[in-house]
Design a protein around this motif. Structure first.
Motif, mmCIF file in Angstrom:
data_model
loop_
_atom_site.group_PDB
_atom_site.id
_atom_site.type_symbol
_atom_site.label_atom_id
_atom_site.label_comp_id
_atom_site.label_asym_id
_atom_site.label_seq_id
_atom_site.Cartn_x
_atom_site.Cartn_y
_atom_site.Cartn_z
ATOM 1 N N SER A 30 38.110 37.351 51.740
ATOM 2 C CA SER A 30 37.207 38.112 51.348
ATOM 3 C C SER A 30 36.306 38.520 52.308
ATOM 4 O O SER A 30 35.760 37.716 53.016
ATOM 5 C CB SER A 30 36.514 37.721 49.992
ATOM 6 O OG SER A 30 35.219 38.208 49.853
ATOM 7 N N GLN A 54 42.680 41.814 51.974
ATOM 8 C CA GLN A 54 41.858 40.577 51.520
ATOM 9 C C GLN A 54 43.002 40.077 50.378
ATOM 10 O O GLN A 54 43.703 40.639 49.650
ATOM 11 C CB GLN A 54 40.766 41.042 50.725
ATOM 12 C CG GLN A 54 39.666 41.766 51.568
ATOM 13 C CD GLN A 54 38.425 42.325 50.804
ATOM 14 O OE1 GLN A 54 37.646 41.523 51.065
ATOM 15 N NE2 GLN A 54 38.734 43.019 49.843
ATOM 16 N N ARG A 58 37.037 40.134 46.009
ATOM 17 C CA ARG A 58 36.265 39.807 44.801
ATOM 18 C C ARG A 58 35.661 41.240 44.207
ATOM 19 O O ARG A 58 35.285 42.023 44.896
ATOM 20 C CB ARG A 58 35.263 38.754 45.168
ATOM 21 C CG ARG A 58 35.709 37.639 45.701
ATOM 22 C CD ARG A 58 34.864 36.558 45.830
ATOM 23 N NE ARG A 58 33.568 36.668 46.327
ATOM 24 C CZ ARG A 58 32.848 35.392 46.381
ATOM 25 N NH1 ARG A 58 33.435 34.526 46.027
ATOM 26 N NH2 ARG A 58 31.836 35.535 47.057
ATOM 27 N N ARG A 60 33.111 42.778 40.611
ATOM 28 C CA ARG A 60 31.866 42.466 39.732
ATOM 29 C C ARG A 60 32.419 41.642 38.847
ATOM 30 O O ARG A 60 33.553 42.049 38.309
ATOM 31 C CB ARG A 60 31.244 43.652 39.402
ATOM 32 C CG ARG A 60 30.362 44.384 40.695
ATOM 33 C CD ARG A 60 29.781 45.676 40.086
ATOM 34 N NE ARG A 60 28.603 45.215 39.120
ATOM 35 C CZ ARG A 60 28.105 46.287 38.440
ATOM 36 N NH1 ARG A 60 28.523 47.535 38.264
ATOM 37 N NH2 ARG A 60 27.227 45.837 37.608
ATOM 38 N N LYS A 125 37.289 56.303 39.644
ATOM 39 C CA LYS A 125 36.617 55.596 40.715
ATOM 40 C C LYS A 125 37.212 55.367 41.907
ATOM 41 O O LYS A 125 38.569 55.179 42.223
ATOM 42 C CB LYS A 125 36.414 53.970 40.021
ATOM 43 C CG LYS A 125 35.899 52.874 40.975
ATOM 44 C CD LYS A 125 35.434 51.747 40.144
ATOM 45 C CE LYS A 125 35.087 50.489 40.761
ATOM 46 N NZ LYS A 125 34.477 49.385 40.186
HETATM 47 C C1 BTN Z 1 33.665 45.986 41.717
HETATM 48 O O1 BTN Z 1 34.129 45.239 40.828
HETATM 49 O O2 BTN Z 1 33.545 47.556 41.553
HETATM 50 C C2 BTN Z 1 33.117 45.815 43.071
HETATM 51 C C3 BTN Z 1 34.324 45.537 44.086
HETATM 52 C C4 BTN Z 1 33.726 45.336 45.696
HETATM 53 C C5 BTN Z 1 35.193 45.094 46.263
HETATM 54 C C6 BTN Z 1 34.696 44.756 47.742
HETATM 55 S S1 BTN Z 1 35.918 44.921 48.997
HETATM 56 C C7 BTN Z 1 34.784 44.400 50.285
HETATM 57 C C8 BTN Z 1 34.191 43.348 49.661
HETATM 58 N N1 BTN Z 1 34.826 41.891 49.700
HETATM 59 C C9 BTN Z 1 35.015 41.631 48.605
HETATM 60 O O3 BTN Z 1 35.764 40.522 48.254
HETATM 61 N N2 BTN Z 1 34.624 42.462 47.694
HETATM 62 C C10 BTN Z 1 34.024 43.536 48.161
#
Ligand code: BTN
Length: 267
Positions: A30, A54, A58, A60, A125
Motif C-alpha cells: 500500500s 497495490q 486500503r 476507508r 465515484k
Molecule cells: C476510500 O475508501 O474511498 C479510500 C480509498 C483510498 C485508496 C488509496 S490508493 C493509494 C493509497 N494507498 C492505499 O492503500 N489506499 C490509498
C-alpha cells in the motif's frame, strides 16, 4: 495505457515543496504503508510515493481498495505539519478539492466532491482518499494522505459496478497519469498553504462548496446515533457538513463515524 514515467512527471511538476521527493514502485502493499515506512527513515514533508499496483490497497472503514496494474493512479503524500492533532483532520477535504480541480483541468470533466472526500463524475465515484495520522505524546508524528484515482479502468467488481467509474469511461479518452498527478499536487500545495494559515476551511469553504455534489440536495445521514434526512447546505469552516432537517433544525455532521448518501443511491 502508457507505463508510468517518473521523468515525464518531473517535467510536468511545478510545485514549490510538494513532490520534491517522488518515489515510484511497480508494486507495493500500500502506498500509505510505504509512505509511513519512509517517514520513519527520514522522508521529508511533501514526499510522494506512487505505485503501479497495490497488493493490499486500503480503503476507508477498514475496507480494501482494488488496485489493479496498468490503468490507475495510486499515490500517498507525506506531511509533517507542526500543529495539534485535532487541527488538521480537514486536510483530507483539501485533497478532495485538489483532485476535483485537477480532473477538471486535465480531463475537462465536471468532477464534483461527495462529502467529505470522494470525487465523483456524473454521480459515480472516480477517486477515494484515505488520510491516516500518527501521533506521539500529543504531537503529530506524520499525516499520510493516500489517493486512488480510477483513470483507465473499464471494469469493476459487481458490488462496485453501479457506483464506480473512471476518467476513461466518463471522458472517453486517455488521461496522462503524470499530468494529472502534477496538477493534483500543484493544486494541493496552493490550498494546503491557505489551510495552514487558519488551520480550518475558512479560506477554502467557498471553492469546496462550489464543487460539492451534495449541496442543495436531500441527503440521508447514516449516524450510528440514529439516521436522519435533510437538505445539505454545504460545509462550515471546520469542514463539517451542514444539514437542515425538515423541522428547520440545523445539524452539523462530523466526518468521523458518519456516512452520507443521496436519497436514492450513492449521491
Ligand atoms: C476510500 O475508501 O474511498 C479510500 C480509498 C483510498 C485508496 C488509496 S490508493 C493509494 C493509497 N494507498 C492505499 O492503500 N489506499 C490509498
Amino acid at each position: 495505457m502508457r507505463p508510468f514515467d517518473l521523468q515525464r512527471l518531473e517535467s510536468c511538476m511545478n510545485t514549490g515543496w510538494v513532490g520534491k521527493s517522488c518515489r515510484f514502485w511497480e508494486q507495493l502493499d500500500s502506498t500509505n504503508l510505504e509512505a509511513q515506512r519512509s517517514a520513519e527513515s527520514g522522508a521529508p514533508h511533501g514526499a510522494v510515493v506512487i505505485a503501479e499496483m497495490q497488493t493490499a490497497g486500503r480503503g476507508r472503514r477498514g475496507r480494501s481498495w482494488q488496485s489493479p496494474a496498468g490503468s490507475n493512479l495510486y499515490f500517498s503524500l507525506l506531511l509533517r505539519p507542526e500543529a495539534a492533532p485535532g487541527s488538521v483532520s480537514a486536510v483530507t477535504l483539501v485533497m478532495a478539492l485538489a483532485v476535483a480541480e485537477a480532473i477538471r483541468e486535465i480531463c475537462g470533466a465536471a468532477a464534483q466532491i461527495k462529502w467529505p472526500n470522494d470525487v465523483v463524475i456524473e454521480g459515480k465515484k472516480v477517486c477515494g482518499i484515505l488520510t491516516e495520522m500518527r501521533t506521539e505524546r500529543g504531537y503529530i508524528r506524520d499525516v499520510v494522505i493516500g489517493v486512488g484515482i480510477n483513470v483507465g479502468q473499464t471494469e469493476f467488481a459487481p458490488e462496485l459496478a453501479s457506483t464506480a467509474s473512471s476518467l476513461l469511461l466518463a471522458c472517453g479518452r486517455e488521461t496522462l497519469r503524470e499530468e494529472l498527478l502534477a496538477s493534483v499536487l500543484r493544486s494541493f500545495e496552493m490550498h494546503y498553504e491557505r489551510f495552514m494559515e487558519t488551520l480550518d476551511m475558512s479560506g477554502l469553504e467557498e471553492e469546496y462548496n462550489a464543487l460539492l455534489v451534495n449541496r442543495g440536495r436531500e441527503v440521508r445521514v447514516l449516524d450510528p446515533q440514529g439516521e436522519f434526512t435533510g437538505i445539505s447546505t454545504g460545509i462550515n469552516q471546520r469542514g463539517e457538513l451542514l444539514v437542515e432537517r425538515q423541522d428547520g433544525r440545523l445539524e452539523t455532521v462530523y466526518a468521523g463515524e458518519v456516512s452520507v448518501r443521496g436519497m436514492y443511491g450513492y449521491v
